[in-house]
Every structure is written in C-alpha cells, then in structure tokens.
Design an enzyme around this catalytic site. Structure first.
Site, PDB file in Angstrom:
ATOM      1  N   ASP A  31      -5.480 -28.567 -21.374  1.00 57.46           N
ATOM      2  CA  ASP A  31      -6.497 -30.085 -21.355  1.00 57.46           C
ATOM      3  C   ASP A  31      -5.756 -31.029 -20.258  1.00 57.46           C
ATOM      4  O   ASP A  31      -5.162 -31.327 -20.155  1.00 57.46           O
ATOM      5  CB  ASP A  31      -6.071 -30.312 -22.942  1.00 57.46           C
ATOM      6  CG  ASP A  31      -6.702 -32.020 -22.766  1.00 57.46           C
ATOM      7  OD1 ASP A  31      -5.846 -32.529 -23.212  1.00 57.46           O
ATOM      8  OD2 ASP A  31      -7.653 -31.899 -22.777  1.00 57.46           O
ATOM      9  N   LYS A  33       5.186 -39.856 -28.624  1.00 56.40           N
ATOM     10  CA  LYS A  33       3.709 -39.610 -29.169  1.00 56.40           C
ATOM     11  C   LYS A  33       5.018 -39.841 -31.227  1.00 56.40           C
ATOM     12  O   LYS A  33       3.229 -39.528 -31.478  1.00 56.40           O
ATOM     13  CB  LYS A  33       3.356 -39.026 -28.952  1.00 56.40           C
ATOM     14  CG  LYS A  33       2.191 -39.421 -27.707  1.00 56.40           C
ATOM     15  CD  LYS A  33       1.151 -38.785 -27.632  1.00 56.40           C
ATOM     16  CE  LYS A  33       0.911 -38.501 -25.497  1.00 56.40           C
ATOM     17  NZ  LYS A  33      -0.040 -37.664 -25.217  1.00 56.40           N
ATOM     18  N   ASP A  52       3.136 -33.692 -26.320  1.00 55.71           N
ATOM     19  CA  ASP A  52       3.061 -34.389 -25.196  1.00 55.71           C
ATOM     20  C   ASP A  52       3.831 -35.866 -24.610  1.00 55.71           C
ATOM     21  O   ASP A  52       3.049 -36.217 -25.661  1.00 55.71           O
ATOM     22  CB  ASP A  52       1.394 -33.487 -24.671  1.00 55.71           C
ATOM     23  CG  ASP A  52       0.620 -34.710 -24.518  1.00 55.71           C
ATOM     24  OD1 ASP A  52       0.252 -35.182 -23.347  1.00 55.71           O
ATOM     25  OD2 ASP A  52       0.262 -35.099 -25.596  1.00 55.71           O
ATOM     26  N   SER A  99      -7.128 -33.644 -27.891  1.00 50.88           N
ATOM     27  CA  SER A  99      -8.010 -33.253 -26.761  1.00 50.88           C
ATOM     28  C   SER A  99      -7.531 -31.867 -26.745  1.00 50.88           C
ATOM     29  O   SER A  99      -8.426 -31.120 -27.136  1.00 50.88           O
ATOM     30  CB  SER A  99      -8.125 -33.965 -25.585  1.00 50.88           C
ATOM     31  OG  SER A  99      -7.615 -33.932 -25.302  1.00 50.88           O
ATOM     32  N   ARG A 134       1.335 -37.314 -22.336  1.00 50.61           N
ATOM     33  CA  ARG A 134       0.810 -38.286 -21.176  1.00 50.61           C
ATOM     34  C   ARG A 134      -0.285 -39.340 -22.060  1.00 50.61           C
ATOM     35  O   ARG A 134      -0.386 -39.155 -23.361  1.00 50.61           O
ATOM     36  CB  ARG A 134      -0.506 -37.618 -20.451  1.00 50.61           C
ATOM     37  CG  ARG A 134      -1.220 -38.120 -19.430  1.00 50.61           C
ATOM     38  CD  ARG A 134      -2.076 -37.071 -18.950  1.00 50.61           C
ATOM     39  NE  ARG A 134      -1.712 -36.000 -17.797  1.00 50.61           N
ATOM     40  CZ  ARG A 134      -1.907 -34.997 -17.150  1.00 50.61           C
ATOM     41  NH1 ARG A 134      -2.925 -35.470 -17.131  1.00 50.61           N
ATOM     42  NH2 ARG A 134      -1.905 -35.071 -15.917  1.00 50.61           N
ATOM     43  N   THR A 169      -3.908 -36.687 -24.934  1.00 48.90           N
ATOM     44  CA  THR A 169      -3.171 -35.536 -26.290  1.00 48.90           C
ATOM     45  C   THR A 169      -3.311 -34.814 -26.965  1.00 48.90           C
ATOM     46  O   THR A 169      -3.692 -33.876 -26.910  1.00 48.90           O
ATOM     47  CB  THR A 169      -3.175 -36.549 -27.543  1.00 48.90           C
ATOM     48  OG1 THR A 169      -2.819 -38.439 -27.291  1.00 48.90           O
ATOM     49  CG2 THR A 169      -1.821 -36.278 -28.265  1.00 48.90           C
ATOM     50  N   SER A 199      -4.367 -33.984 -21.925  1.00 50.38           N
ATOM     51  CA  SER A 199      -2.394 -33.406 -21.948  1.00 50.38           C
ATOM     52  C   SER A 199      -1.381 -33.265 -20.761  1.00 50.38           C
ATOM     53  O   SER A 199      -2.456 -32.991 -19.683  1.00 50.38           O
ATOM     54  CB  SER A 199      -2.204 -32.772 -23.165  1.00 50.38           C
ATOM     55  OG  SER A 199      -3.195 -32.795 -24.446  1.00 50.38           O
ATOM     56  N   GLY A 233      -5.208 -41.155 -30.205  1.00 50.35           N
ATOM     57  CA  GLY A 233      -6.329 -42.153 -30.029  1.00 50.35           C
ATOM     58  C   GLY A 233      -5.738 -42.991 -29.167  1.00 50.35           C
ATOM     59  O   GLY A 233      -5.309 -42.953 -28.373  1.00 50.35           O
TER      60      GLY A 233
END
Lengths: 293, 291
Positions: B217, B84, B68, B180, B70, B52, B220, B98
C-alpha cells in the site's frame, strides 16, 4: 371510445390512457427514425453483468489461474455457474473480470483468430506458434484501439501460457521446452499491460496480491501453487462482497514427453471455509452486542 | 438569572462542529483564484492524513497492536516515523488511522477522561468505558472527526480488540485492521489467524500483516511499531520494532566531495585580537534610590 361507465373520473382516465398511448407510439416512431442514424455509436459506459477477480501465478513448470464462477448484476447474484476462465485450444488460457458480455465477445474474437492461425499457419509478426505472450500483445493493441474510440471492452484480462523467444534468425517464435518460459500477463480496459509472476484483477489486486507477493518463490511446486491460489480465493470469498466460494482453476504446462503446451481447466468446486472460531461461537463474558452503550 | 435557568430539557453536552463558515471559505478560495494571475490554484490547507496500516489481534495471553509509521499529506510523505499507537490507560492502547490531528487529539481527550474516572472510582479502566467514550464523541461529530481506531486492552473481563469507525459504529473482533493498507493486512490475518495463538506466533503474524500493508500500500510505509498488552498486566511498547526501510546504507553510499568535510587548520588565521569583558570589580556599582 366510450365505455359504458357512469363514473366521470373513469372516462377521464380512459381518455388519458388513450392519449398517453398515442404519444408513446409517436415518440417511439420518432426515436426509431433518429436511432437508426446513431445506431453504430453505442458505447460501453458502465458494466452491467460483472465477474469479480481472477488471480494468476507462475510456478515451476507452468502457470495457474483461478477465478470464481459468480456473475453479479449489481448487488444481485445473477448466475452461480458462469465460466470466467477458458482454455483456447492448447495454446493459452484466458480469464477476465468486468463486463461479461464484453468478455464473451473477446472469447469469440480470440477463438476465431486462434482457429484461423492454427489452420492456415499464417500468424502475425512472423510467428510459428500461437503463444500467450503474442496473444497478450494482440489484446493490448485491441483494447487500446477500442479505448481510443471511447468504446472499451470493460474487462481486465489475464492471459496465461508460455512466452516468446527469438530464434537464431531473430524471428519471434513460441520456443521449445528449454527456451520458452511460463508467461502471465494482464491487459486492462484502457490497454495498460503488465506481465509478471503474480497478478490479480479487480478486488484480487487488493486482497490476493499481498499474499502472492509474500509467498511466491521461483521453485514453487504445482501443489504449493494450488494451495496458495485456494488461500487467495478463500480470502476473496470472505472479504469481497461480489465473490463466491465456487471456484475454477486452470493450468498451462508443457507435456513432459512431447514438450508441447497443454492446457487444462478444472471443473468448478466449492472451497472449504471454517466458521467455528471460538470467538464467533460464544459471546464474550456474557456481553450483549459489543459491550459499548 | 433567566438565562442561567436550566431545566431537564436543556442539554449540557456540547454539540458537534458548526459549519457556518463553509460558504464563506468556499467564496474566499474562488475569489483568491479569480484574482491571482498565477497558473497555480489557491487551495485550502490539506489535513495531514495517516494513510496507514493498523492492526490489532487477541491471543491467549492478551492483545497485540501493530502499526506502520508513515504520515502522508496528499501525495507527499509528511512524516517518516510518526507514532500511531496512542496511550489511553495503563492497560489500554489505541491505534489510529485517518486524519492525524483527529486521532491524536481524540485519544488524548479520552485518555484524560479515563484518568479522571480512575481517580474518582479507584479502579482500573475498562475497555468498554473507553469504547463508549470514543464512540459517543465520534457520533456527536457525525463522521467529521475522521478517526478510525483500533482499541485494544486488557481488563478484568479479559483481552479485547474493538473496531471504531469515524461515524461512531463499533464492533468487537478477534482481529481487526484499519486504514488504506487494511485490505492487505486483513488477507494475512484471514489466512493465518486461529484460536489459541501464542504470543510469539501473534507477534510474527502482526509483523507480517503490517509488512503486507507497508510493501503493498502506498499510503503506508517506513517502520513497524508493536504494542503487547498482556493479561498479567505487563505492557510492552516496542517502538520501531522492525525497520525494513532503512536508508542509512543508501545515504552512506553517497560520495561527497572532500571540500564538504573540512579539517581543523584549513582556514589560515590572519589576525586575532582579544578584549576581555569588564568584570564587576572593574565597574563602579552605583546605588540607585527607589523613588
């Protein structure tokens, strides 16, 4: 020995101290005799005095490196005026994060090597000029061999300068202004090497690289590159606990008239930061804290 | 009667998780591994995390949330286009990072509590109410409910964005990032955010920030969702506002054999027979007497 003390516990304490002293001396003697046989087996297992990120960027005409001048001893700011970027002759610039003592040793190794190569003209791999790319290759060999002995240089190093070219005979040389391109490479403590247009070590890989990757263009001017690096160092100061706003920049370019490589390291200066955002200055709607309870 | 007695010291608030089975579960796993002859190890199921990048920021006319899409399960992408940004109230949305189950259910629970409160008070929900309900619940579970949230909303007191951490601490900010990819997104905000942004500038900034997470990242990825909550009461939930990772063109480039697309009439018909179902008129309907 007996002190003229009437207190029983005090004389007991004295005896205890004497015994302890005796034991300590014996232990250190024993240790000294065994230590000499294991003296050469010291390994770097964890960093003590460290520097944080170094950030590098290739622009149109050269390479720029930036780093702050802070040395941390765990969570203590040990020194505010350390040099973490160094120009080696007029060949390349090197900067490193991680254990500072390993970096100082590395600098001595590189300077000695540079001195012998430029004075004798004998350079490895049949090269005619010391370049950043050849130094980067040398560091890869050095770091990997140290890692294999379980005693690494605990650093991530950025090497900035110009790259190698192959001449007509197939030999690797430093090239001239037309053929040799600006070069930026990284070596990490286990010998991994990466080269590219935008690199950063340590925390900079998390905070600065996204910015550099978004904004990089092949035709960046030096002014734009400096502004971009300063932005990165400012974000690092704001979000990295082990960073400071006192930074140094270093540049490697080619002299316009002679075409030879020129290195320059700036004096340290303090970044400007703004703390006067309206949201910071006033509590919102008279709430205490964040409004929750 | 004695068991039902309540005094001022008995708590009616439910407590957190019970960890009574932790040892039993660990023993089961090690016993299963010892018993099995296979080379692979038996493991307890891994919770689906969201990896995330989620961001939230305040601008002159409201709040913008971005995320995002994913969801990861270990090192595998579990869902390429998950949502999300969760609904809390007509004037409040919450982006969650999380463990996916934790963020989904926590926000659903608090959303229903807010709805009940609105029915009781006949007033729109305040953002601090949601904040308090969320942080009290998360603190009760001592961080084991792994929900890191960015709460954004507009109420009578203006636009607000809050950080809520899994252990229950909160902070009020002008711009926030979690997950992240939060470091990558935060570097965009720290270089571009200023007071008095317009909505278009804010939207562009949020897209840049989430893109920084999506492309730098590995936790994500995929698309970018946006949610704009304005001080005038309007809400704009833009699902898949940006799709920078479309694989449609890649899939279209795959050359498939002509045998995989069969036209009509390719298969010869050797024999056909037709027998119609009997209709009710053909069947004698018999009255059955109730016994």
């Amino acid at each position: 020995m007996r002190l003229t003390s009437k207190n029983k516990s005090s004389s007991l304490a004295t005896t205890c101290i004497t015994v302890t002293l005796f034991v300590t001396i014996m232990a250190s003697l024993i240790q000294a005799t065994t230590a000499s046989s294991s003296f050469h087996r010291e390994h770097t297992t964890r960093p003590m005095v460290t520097g944080t990120s170094v950030v590098g960027l290739v622009y149109n005409g050269g390479v720029l490196l930036a780093a702050d001048t802070l040395l941390s001893y765990g969570s203590m700011a040990k020194s505010q005026n350390a040099e973490r970027i160094k120009a080696i002759g007029n060949s390349f610039v090197v900067g490193a994060s991680g254990e500072y003592s390993d970096y100082m040793k590395l600098l001595r190794v590189l300077e000695d090597k540079h001195l012998s190569e430029t004075r004798t003209g004998i350079i490895e791999d049949g090269q005619t000029e010391v370049t950043a790319e050849s130094t980067w290759n040398y560091l890869r060999m050095l770091f990997y061999s140290k890692r294999n002995k379980m005693n690494p240089y605990w650093n991530e190093v950025l090497v900035a300068g110009f790259g190698n070219v192959k001449d007509a005979a197939g030999a690797t040389t430093g090239g001239d202004g037309e053929t040799s391109k600006p070069f930026l490479g990284m070596v990490d403590k286990i010998g991994t090497t990466v080269s590219g247009n935008t690199l950063a070590t340590g925390f900079g890989a998390w905070l600065a690289l996204p910015l550099l990757r978004e904004k990089w263009r092949p035709d960046l001017t030096e002014g734009e590159a400096r502004a971009l690096l300063e932005d990165c160092m400012r974000v690092l100061f704001l979000r990295d606990c082990r960073a400071s706003p006192r930074i140094q920049l270093a540049k490697v370019t080619r002299d316009v008239t002679t075409g030879s490589v020129v290195t320059a390291v700036s004096d340290p200066y303090i970044l400007e930061t703004q703390w006067d955002s309206a949201e910071f200055m006033r509590p919102v709607a008279g709430l205490e804290g964040d409004g929750g309870w | 009667m004695s068991e039902q007695t309540q005094n001022i010291f008995s708590s009616t608030v439910p407590s957190g998780f019970s960890f009574a089975n932790t040892h039993r579960n660990a023993n089961l796993v090690s016993a299963a591994n010892a018993a099995s002859n296979k080379s692979s190890t038996v493991r307890l199921a891994q919770a689906k995390k969201t990896g995330t990048t989620i961001v939230g920021m305040v601008f002159a006319g409201g709040v913008i949330l971005g995320a995002d899409t994913r969801a990861t399960s270990g090192e595998e992408v579990a869902e390429k286009n998950c949502q999300k940004i969760h609904y809390l109230a007509p004037n409040m949305y919450c982006a969650g990072a999380g463990t996916a189950a934790d963020t989904d259910k926590t926000t659903e629970l608090i959303s229903s509590q807010l709805a009940l409160l609105r029915l009781d008070t006949h007033l729109p929900s305040r953002v601090v109410t949601a904040l308090t309900l969320l942080k009290r619940m998360l603190f009760r579970y001592q961080g084991h409910v792994s929900a890191a949230l960015i709460l954004g909303g507009v109420d009578i007191q203006g636009p607000h964005v809050y950080h809520i951490y899994p252990h229950g601490s909160t902070s009020k900010l002008s711009y926030a990032t979690m997950g992240s990819g939060s470091v990558a997104a935060m570097s965009v905000f720290e270089t571009s955010w200023r007071d008095g942004l317009t909505e278009d500038e804010g939207i562009a900034m949020v897209k840049r920030a989430v893109s920084a997470g999506v492309f730098n990242d590995l936790g994500s990825g995929s698309n970018i969702d946006l949610c704009i909550i304005r001080t005038d009461g309007t809400v704009d939930y833009r699902r898949n506002e940006v799709k920078p990772n479309e694989i449609g063109p890649l899939r279209a480039m795959v050359q498939r054999s002509g045998r995989m697309t069969l036209a009509n009439g390719v298969t010869p018909i050797l024999h056909s027979s037709y027998s119609p179902h009997p209709t009710l008129a053909d069947v004698d309907v018999m009255e059955v007497e109730a016994s």
